[in-house]
Design an enzyme around this catalytic site. Structure first.
Site: not given
Length: 419
Positions: A121, A116, A305
């Site tokens: 990141r 995703c 999340d």
């Protein structure tokens, strides 16, 4: 890619059993290569990320058998240190294989991962840590190659409590010479589950769940049998679904401590929650309350999340809520899609803070999943919306939810999946 057709208006009621956690099974599968023997893993989630991980293991020479939700892996035949680029690019979590393969063979070659698109990141924390453990690392043409004459324990202080970096260090250090100490380690429950699995095969790891983890290297590992912890994010998703549809739901096979940050915020919205052992029941409020300000944080804070799903709930709350996303700068791609359904959300210029003014109703339309949790949030919005909602790009949702449409149908939702 498939799509979900959701007709809103049904109250969700019933009972669901929560299966194994996506964020626990992936590092566990990456670590089975370490023992060079048999690993029996129960309660595996039947999601696409699990299947990609199994393909990865088979590509490097492991043998596997899947019987229901039990996976048996024999890694004695593993003989490859290069991970297939096509599989690595399918999911971000594939980068955790770096630690497992390096720990077993003292060398690994892996491409930059996919998954995703939630932002940068960066993998610099991983690279820095592996260098401290004795690996020489080269980066060229989109690949990372790590080689070590001998892996040696080290004292590693993480600049940020990264889950992936913590897990990669743990895997690399299990068979390294001497003691490794991880300072400012991630404290997520899935890290604890990984420690249980590693110790089950003969590793010596203590401290998971705290900010300091100590790994004392061992020379040999053995067979292991393990049951994967239940998925706290899947549980949270179905709780929000019930809350949004003015329903009532009972979940079994949950670890209540893992759900504390989520249950706290659901209580703030007016939900009534009762717990007993590994079961919990949620009764939705007559009117959903706004929550003021909230932000995502590493565990035990509110999990990133769950942010998109919770935002979908707050779209129907009375009053104004403000959510600040502190972990992934591109997490909020679901905002524009919720707005298409009638939500009133203002997103800051940097894409981090969302101001949600609750509306009386959402209306169905065609929206597109852009990542795993955002796709789940759009399905939840469709369950509470007026008319039909079509959620496209199902491949993202399938990465973390095992046939989500069947679970929702079991609770009374009008949802169909079309390939």
């Amino acid at each position: 890619m498939g799509e979900y057709h959701v007709r809103g208006g049904n109250r969700l009621n019933g009972e669901l059993n929560i299966g194994g956690a996506k964020n626990a099974i992936l590092p566990i599968l990456a670590s089975v290569v370490l023992n060079g023997k048999k690993s029996i893993i129960h309660n595996c989630p039947m999601i696409s990320d699990t299947f990609v991980s199994i393909e990865m293991l088979e590509a490097i020479g492991c043998k596997s058998i899947l019987e229901g939700t039990t996976l048996i892996v024999d890694s004695s035949s593993a003989n490859q240190h290069e991970l297939p680029e096509a599989l690595v690019r399918e999911m971000r979590s594939s980068f955790i294989f770096l630690g497992g393969v390096l720990g077993r063979f003292n060398k690994v070659k892996i491409s930059y991962p996919g998954g995703c698109a939630l932002g940068q990141r960066p993998i610099d924390l991983h690279i820095k840590a592996l260098k401290e453990l004795g690996a020489t690392i080269t980066e060229e043409h989109g690949f990372i190659t790590c080689v070590a004459d001998k892996l040696k324990g080290a004292r590693i202080s993480l600049d940020f409590p990264s889950v992936g970096a913590t897990e990669n260090i743990m895997l690399t250090a299990v068979l390294a010479e001497g003691e490794t100490v991880i300072l400012n380690a991630a404290k997520e429950p899935e890290i604890v589950d990984l420690q249980v699995f590693l110790n089950g095969m003969g590793a010596n790891v203590i401290g998971a769940g705290s900010d300091t983890i100590v790994i004392k290297g061992v020379k040999e590992l053995h067979d292991v049998e393990h049951t994967v912890m239940p998925d706290r994010i899947v549980a949270g998703t179905f709780l929000v679904a019930a809350a949004m549809t003015k329903g009532s739901i009972e979940l079994t096979n949950v670890v209540l401590d893992h759900l504390d940050p989520i249950l706290s915020k659901l209580t703030d919205t007016g939900c009534i929650i009762k717990t007993e052992g590994n079961r919990l029941r949620l009764q939705s409020p007559k009117k959903i309350k706004s929550v003021g300000r909230m932000r995502t944080l590493p565990h035990p804070g509110f999990p990133t999340d769950m942010q998109p799903q919770f935002m979908a709930l707050l779209c129907l709350a009375e009053g104004t809520s403000i959510i600040t996303e502190t972990l992934f700068e591109s997490r909020n791609k679901h905002v524009s899609e919720l707005t298409r359904m009638g939500a009133n959300i203002i997103l800051s210029h940097d894409g981090i803070t969302s101001i949600i003014q609750g509306v009386k109703k959402l209306t169905g339309t065609t929206v597109d999943s852009k990542d795993l949790r955002g796709g789940a949030a759009l399905i939840l919005a469709g369950l509470a919306a007026e008319g039909e909602t079509i959620v496209t790009s199902s491949k993202y949702v399938e990465r973390g939810y095992e046939k989500i449409e069947r679970s929702l149908q079991q609770l009374g939702a009008d949802i169909k999946f079309y390939e």
